[in-house]
Design a protein around this motif. Structure first.
Motif, PDB file in Angstrom:
ATOM      1  N   THR A  26       0.845  -1.190   0.000  1.00  0.00           N
ATOM      2  CA  THR A  26       0.000   0.000   0.000  1.00  0.00           C
ATOM      3  C   THR A  26       0.878   1.236   0.000  1.00  0.00           C
ATOM      4  O   THR A  26       2.073   1.170   0.319  1.00  0.00           O
ATOM      5  CB  THR A  26      -0.941   0.027   1.229  1.00  0.00           C
ATOM      6  OG1 THR A  26      -0.144   0.041   2.410  1.00  0.00           O
ATOM      7  CG2 THR A  26      -1.908  -1.146   1.216  1.00  0.00           C
ATOM      8  N   ARG A  55      -8.703   3.092  -0.364  1.00  0.00           N
ATOM      9  CA  ARG A  55      -9.466   2.779   0.848  1.00  0.00           C
ATOM     10  C   ARG A  55      -9.293   3.958   1.782  1.00  0.00           C
ATOM     11  O   ARG A  55      -8.344   4.717   1.681  1.00  0.00           O
ATOM     12  CB  ARG A  55      -8.906   1.518   1.508  1.00  0.00           C
ATOM     13  CG  ARG A  55      -9.259   0.249   0.813  1.00  0.00           C
ATOM     14  CD  ARG A  55      -8.899  -0.994   1.637  1.00  0.00           C
ATOM     15  NE  ARG A  55      -7.963  -0.792   2.728  1.00  0.00           N
ATOM     16  CZ  ARG A  55      -6.699  -1.230   2.731  1.00  0.00           C
ATOM     17  NH1 ARG A  55      -6.224  -1.898   1.714  1.00  0.00           N
ATOM     18  NH2 ARG A  55      -5.912  -1.005   3.764  1.00  0.00           N
ATOM     19  N   ARG A  56     -10.209   4.091   2.700  1.00  0.00           N
ATOM     20  CA  ARG A  56     -10.121   5.170   3.700  1.00  0.00           C
ATOM     21  C   ARG A  56      -9.952   4.554   5.075  1.00  0.00           C
ATOM     22  O   ARG A  56     -10.559   3.549   5.400  1.00  0.00           O
ATOM     23  CB  ARG A  56     -11.390   6.020   3.691  1.00  0.00           C
ATOM     24  CG  ARG A  56     -11.644   6.798   2.442  1.00  0.00           C
ATOM     25  CD  ARG A  56     -10.641   7.923   2.318  1.00  0.00           C
ATOM     26  NE  ARG A  56     -11.002   8.790   1.221  1.00  0.00           N
ATOM     27  CZ  ARG A  56     -11.074  10.087   1.320  1.00  0.00           C
ATOM     28  NH1 ARG A  56     -10.820  10.695   2.448  1.00  0.00           N
ATOM     29  NH2 ARG A  56     -11.379  10.816   0.266  1.00  0.00           N
ATOM     30  N   GLN A  57      -9.112   5.214   5.847  1.00  0.00           N
ATOM     31  CA  GLN A  57      -8.949   4.865   7.259  1.00  0.00           C
ATOM     32  C   GLN A  57      -9.076   6.194   7.999  1.00  0.00           C
ATOM     33  O   GLN A  57      -8.096   6.910   8.160  1.00  0.00           O
ATOM     34  CB  GLN A  57      -7.585   4.226   7.471  1.00  0.00           C
ATOM     35  CG  GLN A  57      -7.472   3.385   8.702  1.00  0.00           C
ATOM     36  CD  GLN A  57      -6.153   2.652   8.687  1.00  0.00           C
ATOM     37  OE1 GLN A  57      -5.106   3.275   8.573  1.00  0.00           O
ATOM     38  NE2 GLN A  57      -6.204   1.329   8.797  1.00  0.00           N
ATOM     39  N   GLY A  58     -10.300   6.550   8.345  1.00  0.00           N
ATOM     40  CA  GLY A  58     -10.564   7.884   8.873  1.00  0.00           C
ATOM     41  C   GLY A  58     -10.357   8.882   7.755  1.00  0.00           C
ATOM     42  O   GLY A  58     -10.934   8.751   6.686  1.00  0.00           O
ATOM     43  N   LYS A  60      -7.369   9.319   6.388  1.00  0.00           N
ATOM     44  CA  LYS A  60      -6.204   8.839   5.638  1.00  0.00           C
ATOM     45  C   LYS A  60      -6.621   7.996   4.430  1.00  0.00           C
ATOM     46  O   LYS A  60      -7.474   7.123   4.540  1.00  0.00           O
ATOM     47  CB  LYS A  60      -5.329   8.010   6.592  1.00  0.00           C
ATOM     48  CG  LYS A  60      -4.049   7.527   6.002  1.00  0.00           C
ATOM     49  CD  LYS A  60      -3.233   6.783   7.045  1.00  0.00           C
ATOM     50  CE  LYS A  60      -1.975   6.213   6.432  1.00  0.00           C
ATOM     51  NZ  LYS A  60      -1.222   5.437   7.410  1.00  0.00           N
ATOM     52  N   ARG A  61      -5.989   8.282   3.299  1.00  0.00           N
ATOM     53  CA  ARG A  61      -6.205   7.502   2.082  1.00  0.00           C
ATOM     54  C   ARG A  61      -5.140   6.409   2.006  1.00  0.00           C
ATOM     55  O   ARG A  61      -3.963   6.684   2.220  1.00  0.00           O
ATOM     56  CB  ARG A  61      -6.093   8.394   0.852  1.00  0.00           C
ATOM     57  CG  ARG A  61      -7.186   9.401   0.711  1.00  0.00           C
ATOM     58  CD  ARG A  61      -6.807  10.387  -0.404  1.00  0.00           C
ATOM     59  NE  ARG A  61      -7.936  11.196  -0.839  1.00  0.00           N
ATOM     60  CZ  ARG A  61      -8.296  12.326  -0.269  1.00  0.00           C
ATOM     61  NH1 ARG A  61      -7.648  12.789   0.781  1.00  0.00           N
ATOM     62  NH2 ARG A  61      -9.330  13.013  -0.729  1.00  0.00           N
ATOM     63  N   ILE A  62      -5.571   5.203   1.668  1.00  0.00           N
ATOM     64  CA  ILE A  62      -4.636   4.085   1.529  1.00  0.00           C
ATOM     65  C   ILE A  62      -4.763   3.569   0.099  1.00  0.00           C
ATOM     66  O   ILE A  62      -5.798   3.029  -0.296  1.00  0.00           O
ATOM     67  CB  ILE A  62      -4.938   2.963   2.548  1.00  0.00           C
ATOM     68  CG1 ILE A  62      -4.849   3.533   3.962  1.00  0.00           C
ATOM     69  CG2 ILE A  62      -3.988   1.799   2.347  1.00  0.00           C
ATOM     70  CD1 ILE A  62      -5.350   2.596   5.031  1.00  0.00           C
TER      71      ILE A  62
END
Length: 151
Positions: A26, A55-58, A60-62
């Motif tokens: 990633t 993808r999103r983690q809060g 943050k973009r992954i």
């Protein structure tokens, strides 16, 4: 380096051992921006246009490997003068068949032929414009020379 890079080194040279690692790699928006020498804003724009789907983690973009490849294709398309719609079409075909298929390759060749024809038209326009500029330049110099003789 990252855990992924360490895992790749530890796995040795076996391509089977590296495949899962490469697929699970990633990237942050900053890593991609640095890798492709673009701004994070550019990457967010391509995301907004549907060309990237991290993808999103809060907040943050992954970004996955698929996003990295899509960004690479997008930037290459822009350098070649493709419109966003043309890039989207090629990227969607790539997603459907990553190794390429006849339909994808034929469409890519069509787009390239259209771009070449457009460049040929532009070159001819430039050639004609230069001829016109040369003519105006010559006339202006002649007129200036005549003014100098009279003055």
């Amino acid at each position: 380096m990252s855990k992924t890079a360490s895992a790749t080194r530890a796995a040795g040279s076996s391509s089977e051992a590296r495949q899962p690692t490469a697929i699970s790699r990633t990237y942050s928006i900053g890593e991609l921006a640095k890798m492709f020498e673009v701004t994070p804003r550019t990457i967010r724009f391509y995301e907004q246009e549907g060309l990237l789907a991290p993808r999103r983690q809060g907040q943050k973009r992954i970004y996955r490997e698929k996003d990295r490849v899509r960004l690479k294709l997008t930037l290459r398309g822009k350098r070649l003068g493709f419109s966003l719609a043309e890039i989207r079409e090629v990227v969607m075909m790539y997603d459907a068949m990553p190794d390429g298929n006849a339909r994808q390759l034929k469409r890519l060749l069509e787009i390239i032929a259209e771009k070449r024809a457009e460049l040929d038209r532009q070159l001819e326009d430039i050639r004609l414009m230069r001829l016109e500029m040369d003519d105006v330049d010559r006339r202006a110099r002649d007129a200036l020379g005549q003014l100098g003789e009279k003055g």
